[in-house]
Write a protein that holds these residues in place. Sequence first.
Motif, PDB file in Angstrom:
ATOM      1  N   VAL A 149       0.851  -1.192   0.000  1.00 37.51           N
ATOM      2  CA  VAL A 149       0.000   0.000   0.000  1.00 37.51           C
ATOM      3  C   VAL A 149       0.882   1.237   0.000  1.00 37.51           C
ATOM      4  N   ASN A 150       0.582   2.186  -0.871  1.00 37.36           N
ATOM      5  CA  ASN A 150       1.277   3.470  -0.882  1.00 37.36           C
ATOM      6  C   ASN A 150       0.233   4.559  -0.649  1.00 37.36           C
ATOM      7  N   ASP A 151       0.235   5.131   0.558  1.00 41.35           N
ATOM      8  CA  ASP A 151      -0.723   6.194   0.872  1.00 41.35           C
ATOM      9  C   ASP A 151      -0.054   7.561   0.902  1.00 41.35           C
ATOM     10  N   GLN A 152       1.124   7.648   0.271  1.00 38.07           N
ATOM     11  CA  GLN A 152       1.860   8.908   0.250  1.00 38.07           C
ATOM     12  C   GLN A 152       2.040   9.479  -1.153  1.00 38.07           C
ATOM     13  N   ALA A 153       1.775   8.690  -2.182  1.00 40.63           N
ATOM     14  CA  ALA A 153       2.035   9.136  -3.552  1.00 40.63           C
ATOM     15  C   ALA A 153       1.094  10.251  -3.989  1.00 40.63           C
ATOM     16  N   VAL A 154      -0.148  10.223  -3.477  1.00 39.17           N
ATOM     17  CA  VAL A 154      -1.148  11.229  -3.832  1.00 39.17           C
ATOM     18  C   VAL A 154      -1.713  11.833  -2.553  1.00 39.17           C
ATOM     19  N   LYS A 155      -1.919  13.130  -2.567  1.00 34.68           N
ATOM     20  CA  LYS A 155      -2.510  13.820  -1.422  1.00 34.68           C
ATOM     21  C   LYS A 155      -3.754  14.578  -1.861  1.00 34.68           C
ATOM     22  N   ARG A 156      -4.688  14.714  -0.941  1.00 36.26           N
ATOM     23  CA  ARG A 156      -5.833  15.594  -1.200  1.00 36.26           C
ATOM     24  C   ARG A 156      -5.508  16.950  -0.612  1.00 36.26           C
ATOM     25  N   ARG A 157      -5.659  17.990  -1.415  1.00 36.65           N
ATOM     26  CA  ARG A 157      -5.234  19.319  -1.001  1.00 36.65           C
ATOM     27  C   ARG A 157      -6.124  19.922   0.073  1.00 36.65           C
ATOM     28  N   SER A 158      -7.423  19.781  -0.097  1.00 35.42           N
ATOM     29  CA  SER A 158      -8.343  20.397   0.857  1.00 35.42           C
ATOM     30  C   SER A 158      -9.664  19.666   0.827  1.00 35.42           C
ATOM     31  N   PHE A 159     -10.534  20.046   1.747  1.00 39.62           N
ATOM     32  CA  PHE A 159     -11.872  19.457   1.798  1.00 39.62           C
ATOM     33  C   PHE A 159     -12.877  20.580   1.627  1.00 39.62           C
ATOM     34  N   LYS A 160     -13.622  20.539   0.522  1.00 37.23           N
ATOM     35  CA  LYS A 160     -14.623  21.572   0.278  1.00 37.23           C
ATOM     36  C   LYS A 160     -15.904  21.251   1.036  1.00 37.23           C
ATOM     37  N   ARG A 161     -16.534  20.149   0.671  1.00 37.66           N
ATOM     38  CA  ARG A 161     -17.759  19.713   1.325  1.00 37.66           C
ATOM     39  C   ARG A 161     -17.968  18.239   1.003  1.00 37.66           C
ATOM     40  N   SER A 162     -18.827  17.603   1.783  1.00 34.26           N
ATOM     41  CA  SER A 162     -19.098  16.186   1.574  1.00 34.26           C
ATOM     42  C   SER A 162     -19.782  15.958   0.230  1.00 34.26           C
ATOM     43  N   GLN A 163     -19.468  14.817  -0.399  1.00 36.06           N
ATOM     44  CA  GLN A 163     -20.086  14.456  -1.666  1.00 36.06           C
ATOM     45  C   GLN A 163     -21.495  13.902  -1.481  1.00 36.06           C
ATOM     46  N   THR A 164     -21.850  13.538  -0.251  1.00 38.97           N
ATOM     47  CA  THR A 164     -23.029  12.720   0.017  1.00 38.97           C
ATOM     48  C   THR A 164     -24.310  13.271  -0.591  1.00 38.97           C
ATOM     49  N   LYS A 165     -24.569  14.564  -0.455  1.00 35.56           N
ATOM     50  CA  LYS A 165     -25.849  15.127  -0.891  1.00 35.56           C
ATOM     51  C   LYS A 165     -25.741  15.929  -2.182  1.00 35.56           C
ATOM     52  N   LEU A 166     -24.624  15.800  -2.892  1.00 27.42           N
ATOM     53  CA  LEU A 166     -24.433  16.564  -4.123  1.00 27.42           C
ATOM     54  C   LEU A 166     -24.940  15.781  -5.333  1.00 27.42           C
ATOM     55  N   ASP A 167     -25.384  16.522  -6.364  1.00 29.94           N
ATOM     56  CA  ASP A 167     -25.787  15.855  -7.590  1.00 29.94           C
ATOM     57  C   ASP A 167     -24.550  15.534  -8.426  1.00 29.94           C
ATOM     58  N   ARG A 168     -24.760  14.899  -9.577  1.00 32.97           N
ATOM     59  CA  ARG A 168     -23.654  14.416 -10.401  1.00 32.97           C
ATOM     60  C   ARG A 168     -22.686  15.533 -10.784  1.00 32.97           C
ATOM     61  N   THR A 169     -23.219  16.656 -11.261  1.00 39.79           N
ATOM     62  CA  THR A 169     -22.366  17.764 -11.690  1.00 39.79           C
ATOM     63  C   THR A 169     -21.616  18.372 -10.519  1.00 39.79           C
ATOM     64  N   SER A 170     -22.309  18.564  -9.409  1.00 43.66           N
ATOM     65  CA  SER A 170     -21.691  19.158  -8.228  1.00 43.66           C
ATOM     66  C   SER A 170     -20.602  18.261  -7.647  1.00 43.66           C
ATOM     67  N   ARG A 171     -20.799  16.948  -7.725  1.00 42.26           N
ATOM     68  CA  ARG A 171     -19.775  16.011  -7.249  1.00 42.26           C
ATOM     69  C   ARG A 171     -18.480  16.183  -8.047  1.00 42.26           C
ATOM     70  N   ARG A 172     -18.630  16.311  -9.357  1.00 40.98           N
ATOM     71  CA  ARG A 172     -17.453  16.470 -10.210  1.00 40.98           C
ATOM     72  C   ARG A 172     -16.722  17.766  -9.877  1.00 40.98           C
ATOM     73  N   ARG A 173     -17.453  18.849  -9.748  1.00 43.63           N
ATOM     74  CA  ARG A 173     -16.830  20.144  -9.458  1.00 43.63           C
ATOM     75  C   ARG A 173     -16.195  20.160  -8.073  1.00 43.63           C
ATOM     76  N   ASN A 174     -16.796  19.436  -7.142  1.00 40.73           N
ATOM     77  CA  ASN A 174     -16.327  19.435  -5.750  1.00 40.73           C
ATOM     78  C   ASN A 174     -14.937  18.824  -5.602  1.00 40.73           C
ATOM     79  N   VAL A 175     -14.574  17.906  -6.503  1.00 37.67           N
ATOM     80  CA  VAL A 175     -13.273  17.237  -6.387  1.00 37.67           C
ATOM     81  C   VAL A 175     -12.284  17.643  -7.473  1.00 37.67           C
TER      82      VAL A 175
END
Length: 232
Positions: A149-175
């Motif tokens: 397992v390599n959990d260091q090769a990629v990092k997430r820069r920030s957290f905007k908001r949870s994907q849970t309640k977003l629609d398809r388009t908003s999910r894409r923009r959120n990440v």
Amino acid sequence: MSILLRLLDLIAPRPCAVCGRRLAVSEQLICTSCLLHMPWTDHPRHPYDNDLAKRFWHLLPIERAVALWHYKAKANTTYPILQAKYFFRPEAAETLGLIAARWLQPTGFFEGIDVIIPIPIAKKRQRQRGYNQSERIARGVSAITGIPVNDQAVKRRSFKRSQTKLDRTSRRRNVEGQYELVDPVAVHGKHILLIDDVCTTGATIRSCGSVLVAAGDIKISVLVIGIAGEHR
């Protein structure tokens, strides 16, 4: 199981994450009856062409893609994933990885895969949760397969908001733009297995996978525990 663990199991019985009944000593997270009746997918029969793989066609250098179960919100069969993600149970996430690896090992799904990369979460979210559930799932898979397992090769820069309640388009923009490749040498020329807990639209995996592509000469396979929705 050791005598100590048997004693602890007697003192503090472990409930099945699905039905709540007491687990047998040899059972983990889900009782045998519930495990048999989980909403298993048929993805291992055609890992190159299924409703998960199709979400990445022409977008990533996708090889194989498999989801363990169909995910339907509020169904009791989602409880194991919810416990792993929201109820501070990292051991539940690792058990899900063990279950997935044992299910897939006989199918040859892991052949040729060089490294496992769990979808990273933002530092703030990891501090709140105490762990990354996808990383724990990956550890479970690694324990069975021996793939590192390599959990260091990629990092997430920030957290905007949870994907849970977003629609398809908003999910894409959120990440979009939320992932950064920090160690391209570690993944160059590799067949990578991306692991996440649940896939709804595939936006998160596509966003993370797209930065891995920059490392050059890579192949990507995908393993998720639950798949929600339908490909459109």
